[in-house]
Design a protein around this motif. Structure first.
Motif, short mmCIF file in Angstrom:
data_model
loop_
_atom_site.label_atom_id
_atom_site.label_comp_id
_atom_site.label_asym_id
_atom_site.label_seq_id
_atom_site.Cartn_x
_atom_site.Cartn_y
_atom_site.Cartn_z
N VAL A 264 0.82 -1.22 0.00
CA VAL A 264 0.00 0.00 0.00
C VAL A 264 0.85 1.26 0.00
N LEU A 265 2.17 1.13 -0.10
CA LEU A 265 3.04 2.30 -0.05
C LEU A 265 2.76 3.30 -1.18
N PRO A 266 2.51 2.85 -2.44
CA PRO A 266 2.17 3.84 -3.47
C PRO A 266 0.92 4.65 -3.11
N ALA A 267 -0.11 3.97 -2.59
CA ALA A 267 -1.33 4.68 -2.20
C ALA A 267 -1.07 5.62 -1.02
N PHE A 268 -0.26 5.17 -0.06
CA PHE A 268 0.10 6.01 1.08
C PHE A 268 0.87 7.24 0.60
N ALA A 269 1.79 7.05 -0.35
CA ALA A 269 2.56 8.17 -0.90
C ALA A 269 1.66 9.13 -1.67
N ALA A 270 0.65 8.59 -2.33
CA ALA A 270 -0.27 9.44 -3.10
C ALA A 270 -1.02 10.40 -2.18
N THR A 271 -1.30 9.99 -0.95
CA THR A 271 -1.99 10.88 -0.01
C THR A 271 -1.07 11.99 0.49
N GLY A 385 -2.43 -5.65 -0.14
CA GLY A 385 -3.18 -4.95 -1.18
C GLY A 385 -4.67 -5.08 -0.99
N LEU A 386 -5.12 -6.27 -0.64
CA LEU A 386 -6.56 -6.49 -0.41
C LEU A 386 -7.03 -5.76 0.85
N ALA A 387 -6.18 -5.78 1.89
CA ALA A 387 -6.54 -5.08 3.13
C ALA A 387 -6.60 -3.56 2.90
N GLY A 388 -5.72 -3.05 2.03
CA GLY A 388 -5.73 -1.63 1.74
C GLY A 388 -7.03 -1.17 1.12
N GLU A 389 -7.63 -2.02 0.27
CA GLU A 389 -8.92 -1.69 -0.33
C GLU A 389 -10.01 -1.60 0.74
N ARG A 390 -9.87 -2.40 1.77
CA ARG A 390 -10.91 -2.48 2.81
C ARG A 390 -10.69 -1.47 3.94
N PHE A 391 -9.44 -1.31 4.40
CA PHE A 391 -9.18 -0.52 5.61
C PHE A 391 -8.42 0.79 5.34
N GLY A 392 -7.89 0.96 4.14
CA GLY A 392 -7.12 2.17 3.84
C GLY A 392 -5.63 1.94 4.03
N SER A 393 -4.84 2.75 3.34
CA SER A 393 -3.38 2.54 3.32
C SER A 393 -2.72 2.83 4.67
N GLU A 394 -3.20 3.84 5.40
CA GLU A 394 -2.54 4.20 6.65
C GLU A 394 -2.67 3.12 7.70
N ALA A 395 -3.85 2.52 7.82
CA ALA A 395 -4.05 1.45 8.81
C ALA A 395 -3.17 0.25 8.48
N VAL A 396 -3.05 -0.07 7.21
CA VAL A 396 -2.23 -1.23 6.81
C VAL A 396 -0.75 -0.94 7.04
#
Length: 432
Positions: A264-271, A385-396
């Motif tokens: 989830v690092l790319p999604a975390f970086a995008a934020t 990756g699946l958890a990121g869809e459900r809980f968000g990148s920061e929590a993962v």
């Protein structure tokens, strides 16, 4: 001698006096020409790896906007590494210079497939994903071959220093390449970085082509199936019965949940910003490992059980702080600091394995360690990756810190690890 030459000699002498003895001892290993060539080849190849790691993951996220896809990409990149176990017995018998050269050539050709697809108007996430396991398979022999080559080129009493120098160069190059890749992706796009990446693999191939690694066994020996399986069992048996195997179990805890976070690092970086921020986060973590690698030879006289437990606890706290504290600068700095203890551990553990494992088993033991890591980390990335869809990148991301804490708890709970002494006290072949 001219006055200019005299002044240059005087300046060199004064510079040498300013170099601390510890640094001078570490750099003395660079007098070995074979080690220097290996170091240059690894450095150039590592630069390409860093470019690819940023460009590929960001390209997948850019094409899909999904952490599930980045998790899948991470799994496809790392899962083929599980087959390193099968490559080990072959590496122990192969001409290592040839193995390293052919690996770089193959990676160059695979990387070029993505810009070629883009030029023909057929670029899609499927093409990018398809190239990932192929590139990993091409790289299957490179890691064990590099690990097996080092003790053939460097004297045993310089092993820790050689690993420290190699790690410093590798991590410096890796950090630089990731920061450069993030900027290049932001300016020119991910496909352009693939072209630069192909060039680095070609240069690395040329460097390894002139590297001569002494052979342990005749390279033209036939390897029958029965002999191959026996070699394979020998490497696994050593891991099962020695301290190296217990060290591996601890690493797997951390690697699994690190994989969860990396997905989830790319999604975390995008934020926080975008591809440049993603490159900075990866570069920052690499810089931290580099600092730890530099520090490793300064603490190699301390008990490794103590330094590992304390270091891993600190790493866990710093990683958690990096996720929780706002701001790009603070996040990158804390991520970097959280990797310092891991840099110390990586150098110490590698030196311990390279010294304690008999030379004729080192390739297959290194391959088995790489295989185990390549099983748990892809599984973690897919789950992350699946958890990121459900809980968000920061929590993962917070789970990454938990992995290091679990590794610290394991080292403390196992008496042989908790009481393990200095890596420099390990005797040659004692794990055999």
């Amino acid at each position: 001698m001219t006055s200019t030459d005299s002044r240059a000699t005087d300046l060199s002498a004064r510079a040498a006096e300013l170099v601390p003895d510890a640094v001078a001892r570490r750099l003395a290993v660079l007098g070995n020409p074979g080690f220097r060539r290996l170091l240059v080849g690894r450095g150039v190849s590592k630069f390409g790896d860093g470019l690819y790691s940023v460009a590929a993951m960001w390209l997948v996220y850019d094409l899909t906007g999904s952490t599930a896809y980045t998790g899948l990409a991470g799994m496809l990149t790392r899962a083929p590494g599980a087959f390193k176990l099968l490559a080990g017995p072959l590496v122990d018998r192969a001409r290592l210079g040839r193995v390293l050269t052919l690996s770089e050539v193959a990676q160059c050709l695979v990387v070029l497939a993505v810009p070629l697809a883009a030029a023909l108007g057929h670029l899609s996430v499927a093409v990018v994903l398809a190239a990932m396991p192929l590139l990993a398979l091409c790289n299957l022999f490179a890691g064990p071959a590099q690990t097996a080559a080092l003790p053939r080129l460097v004297d045993e009493d310089r092993m820790v220093r050689a690993n420290s120098v190699a790690s410093i160069v590798s991590k410096s190059v890796d950090a630089t390449s990731r920061a450069v890749a993030g900027a290049l992706v932001a300016v020119a796009g991910g496909v352009a970085v693939y072209v630069v990446d192909a060039v680095t693999f070609a240069v690395a191939a040329l460097t390894f082509a002139v590297l001569s690694v002494p052979a342990r066994t005749p390279p033209d020996d036939d390897l029958a199936l029965g002999s191959y399986l026996a070699d394979l069992r020998g490497g696994l048996a050593l891991l099962a019965d020695s301290l190296a195997g217990r060290m591996l179990v601890a690493s797997l805890f951390a690697n699994f949940l690190t994989g969860v976070a990396l997905a989830v690092l790319p999604a975390f970086a995008a934020t926080l910003g975008g591809p440049a921020t993603y490159g900075l986060l990866l570069a920052g973590t690499t810089v931290g490992v580099l600092v730890g690698s530099v520090a490793a030879s300064a603490v190699d006289g301390l008990p490794m059980g103590y330094t590992t437990v304390v270091g891993f606890v600190a790493s866990s706290a710093l990683w958690t702080g990096a996720v929780a504290v706002p701001g790009v600068v603070a996040t990158v700095a804390l991520f970097a600091a959280s990797r310092v203890p891991l840099g110390v551990y990586n150098v110490s553990a590698m030196a311990t394995v390279q010294t304690g494992v008999p030379d004729d088993l080192l390739g297959r033991v290194s391959a088995a360690i790489g295989s185990a890591t390549s099983v748990v980390m892809p599984a973690g990335m897919l789950l992350g990756g699946l958890a990121g869809e459900r809980f968000g990148s920061e929590a993962v991301m917070l789970l990454g810190g938990l992995g290091t804490a679990l590794a610290a708890a394991y080292w403390f709970a196992v008496p042989s690890l908790r009481r393990f002494g200095s890596p420099t006290a390990v005797t040659s072949g004692e794990f055999g």
